[in-house]
Design an enzyme around this catalytic site. Sequence first.
Site, PDB file in Angstrom:
ATOM      1  CG  ASP A 166      -1.523   7.512  69.414  1.00 12.11           C
ATOM      2  OD1 ASP A 166      -2.345   6.656  69.806  1.00 12.11           O
ATOM      3  OD2 ASP A 166      -1.787   8.319  68.502  1.00 12.11           O
TER       4      ASP A 166
ATOM      5  N   GLY B 221      -3.625  19.840  59.822  1.00 13.10           N
ATOM      6  CA  GLY B 221      -2.540  20.009  58.879  1.00 13.10           C
ATOM      7  C   GLY B 221      -2.727  19.205  57.616  1.00 13.10           C
TER       8      GLY B 221
END
Length: 575
Positions: free
Chosen positions: A136, A28
């Site tokens: 994360d 993206g």
Amino acid sequence: MTTSGTQPGHVVRGRFRIEHRVAAGGMGQIFQATDLTSGEPVALKMMLDGQSEQTLRFAREASVLSELRHPGIVRYIADGTTDAGKPFLVMEWLDGEDLACRLERGPLEMHDALTLTFQAANALAVAHERGIIHRDLKPSNLFLVNGRIDQVKLLDFGIARIANASALTHAGMMLGTPAYMAPEQARNEQIIDTTVDVFALGCVLMECLTGMPVFMGEHVMAVLAKVLLQEPPRLRDIRPDLPRELDTLIAHMMAKEPSARLRNGAAVAAVLATVDTWATLEDDGAVSLPASLTGEEQRVLSLVLIGKDAAFNRGAATVGRSTVMVAQDDLRRTAEALGAALTPLLDGSALVTFSGGDMGRGDTDLAAQAARCALALRPIAPDRPIALATGRAVVRGKVPVGAVIDRAASMLAECNAQRHAVQPVVIDETSAHLLEGRFDVRSVGGQFHLCGVRDGGMRTLLGKPTSFVGRDVEVRIVQEHWRCCLEDSTPSAILIVGGAGLGKSRLLHEFLRIARQMTPQLDIWTGRGDALAAGSALGLLGNALRNACGLQEGGPLEERHEKNQGACRATRGGP
């Protein structure tokens, strides 16, 4: 490359006017845009297409952010799809830098590190209360607004897990960044909880104070091996000037066992909010430090690394998809039968460690144990390179800590780059010297390849046979016993004992040479005993049969089948 739907001036869904692109990746792009309803700058994240398997994670991130409202979490504004069908997510625009950029200039002062951790823990507490696990957490996902430590915001919930929601991963897939993973996350366990974020935040706090990541390595497999096996260092071993209570807190956050960690972000924030009562942490019976954190020593160790699956995306900074090792159970059983422990790493590789130090073996015997294991594993994983390394390293318990893992990983990476037609067993120079004479070691393209077990014991110097000196009496005694056996047809046995390196194998080699000269038609079968195969009654006979048939241990499977069939035909006397 921009398209008409992403050029400056284009308005997305009649509300967000694109100003310019600020970042682009494989999945993206991120644009600075203007929210026409408020006039404020915003960050517009757009997927390249709406069909990618990443679309579900993109939608998950939008869903998670829409539920979270906290000054320490990047603010959600809107999401949807463009007229071209591309998913987009709009968040508040942030000026400043992420923590990773800040740490490139050096560690933080203790007060700043604790302030940042407190703010991040409070943000995590809000997510954890809603059953959301970030998964994360790392310096690049902690953004310092206007560069201020006290205005940190948590970014990127793209791989967050929501309690009781279906997982977006499947067998063989691991998401996250290896250096900040909790061990159970690195093993891809199906059940994880908020303590994985606590572990990652502990890694971040440690890095803020020391300026170095807790788990480092040039290759992903080396980092994963350290996450799974290496106990994190104690803060006061690196920074003895810092408080003992802070050392204790970080140890609790980074404990290997989830049950030994603080439970969630709220628990971490609560401890940091009461700095004056840190000393009570050690008295809390609900949390205890593993005893293995304190004991360490240096010793020589050997280890084996089995290369990763070829499908693994080697270029990704964050681990993506990897295939579960096809023959994992066979590899584990074979390693255990040879006195080793195999730990799968979720990039598709595996680490094999040995307990030889506890068995009273010397460096040579430990390297030989590792070499036999590597050769036994070769037929089970024929399409993967195998590396064997030996060296001196810090050991906590039975776990290797140090450069040996990194060296083995580098050897495998070099092996992968060379694209061998037949994957070899590569060994380092230290192992090559220790194995010389007992194993077939060859120098190929600047690497040492372990090709099999060598029959006899002829040592070489610069590739040439060395002279046999200093054992003339022993040779004459063995030769006389052999002559008597030939004359009287009476079986005879000779037992020769001695420490490692005294020349027993070379004495056998010299005797066999003399025996063949005296009796050319003699058939000689040799077998090598192995202390690790004490439970195998016919192990020595099997070794002798393989030698008689010319089957080299660790050689290619097809070659061994062909030699075995040839030996059977010769025994039957047929073609």
